[in-house]
Design an enzyme around this catalytic site. Structure first.
Site, short mmCIF file in Angstrom:
data_model
loop_
_atom_site.label_atom_id
_atom_site.label_comp_id
_atom_site.label_asym_id
_atom_site.label_seq_id
_atom_site.Cartn_x
_atom_site.Cartn_y
_atom_site.Cartn_z
N HIS A 295 -5.47 9.58 0.35
CA HIS A 295 -5.41 8.56 1.43
C HIS A 295 -6.16 9.49 2.60
CE1 HIS A 295 -3.46 6.07 4.51
NE2 HIS A 295 -3.56 5.11 3.42
N HIS B 147 -5.99 2.84 -3.99
CA HIS B 147 -6.26 3.20 -2.71
C HIS B 147 -6.39 4.67 -2.30
CE1 HIS B 147 -5.03 1.87 1.38
NE2 HIS B 147 -3.98 2.56 1.35
N HIS C 67 3.61 -2.00 3.12
CA HIS C 67 3.74 -0.41 2.73
C HIS C 67 4.97 -0.37 1.96
CE1 HIS C 67 0.48 -0.57 5.68
NE2 HIS C 67 0.03 0.56 5.16
N ASP D 95 0.77 -1.24 -0.04
CA ASP D 95 0.03 0.05 -0.06
C ASP D 95 0.76 1.25 -0.28
OD1 ASP D 95 -2.14 -1.83 0.36
OD2 ASP D 95 -3.06 -0.88 1.98
#
Length: 193
Positions: free
Chosen positions: A71, A67, A161, A16
């Site tokens: 964010h 995603h 990540h 991510d």
């Protein structure tokens, strides 16, 4: 989807918050070294800043997933803003790779009925995870590696990540974790696109 078939010794690696100019290439090199396909949940802003990395991820056979654009905590946004966050990211990624993303992950796993509805309306499915080493908090390479091994089980979807901060600890943990999984008989898969 939070898990794969628990009856098979398979695991899905998801990454991510990228792409990131330093950490994404390091993660890609590790995945290539071990012949692993992963799913990269990309932030639209980062993809707009580094379109070459988006192309490289896709070109190496990894799945590109949405995603959000910036964010945010999607639970706190109005439906129109949620649609903008997801839609703008899907448009960007499709423009760069030639293929619209089919998976979406809410930042922080903060799902809402609105987010799930918009996700489906934009032609995406939602994906969570079942193994979270909390690498984003930078707890140290050994802690990340221990958490990964402790939580791992057949059918797991592993969250890691490559963006959002210093991810050198994540890269170091994956350097040991991925071969350990292979040695334990795990196979890697990416959920179908």
């Amino acid at each position: 989807m939070n898990e794969l078939d628990a009856g098979r010794k398979v695991v899905a690696i998801t990454i991510d918050d990228g792409p990131h100019p330093r950490y994404t290439p390091a993660v890609l090199a590790l995945l290539e070294k071990h012949g692993i396909r992963a799913t990269f949940f990309l932030i639209g802003e980062n993809g707009a800043e580094h379109p070459g990395l988006v192309r490289e991820i896709a070109g190496r056979g990894h799945h590109i997933a949405n995603h959000s654009w910036s964010h945010p905590n999607l639970r706190s946004l109005a439906e129109a803003k949620v649609r903008e966050e997801l839609g703008q990211t899907s448009e960007l990624l499709a423009g760069i790779t030639g293929k619209a993303p089919t998976w979406f992950r809410a930042p922080g796993g903060d799902w809402s009925a609105t987010t799930l509805r918009v996700c489906a309306e934009l032609g995406m499915r939602s994906m969570g995870w079942s193994v979270d080493p909390r690498d984003w908090a930078e707890p140290g390479t050994d802690v990340i590696a221990r958490r990964l091994m402790k939580e791992l089980r057949p059918g797991a979807i592993v969250l890691t990540h490559d963006g959002g901060g210093d991810r050198s600890q994540t890269v170091s943990a994956l350097t040991g974790f991925l071969p350990a999984l292979i040695d334990s008989g795990y196979r890697f898969t990416a959920p179908p696109g």
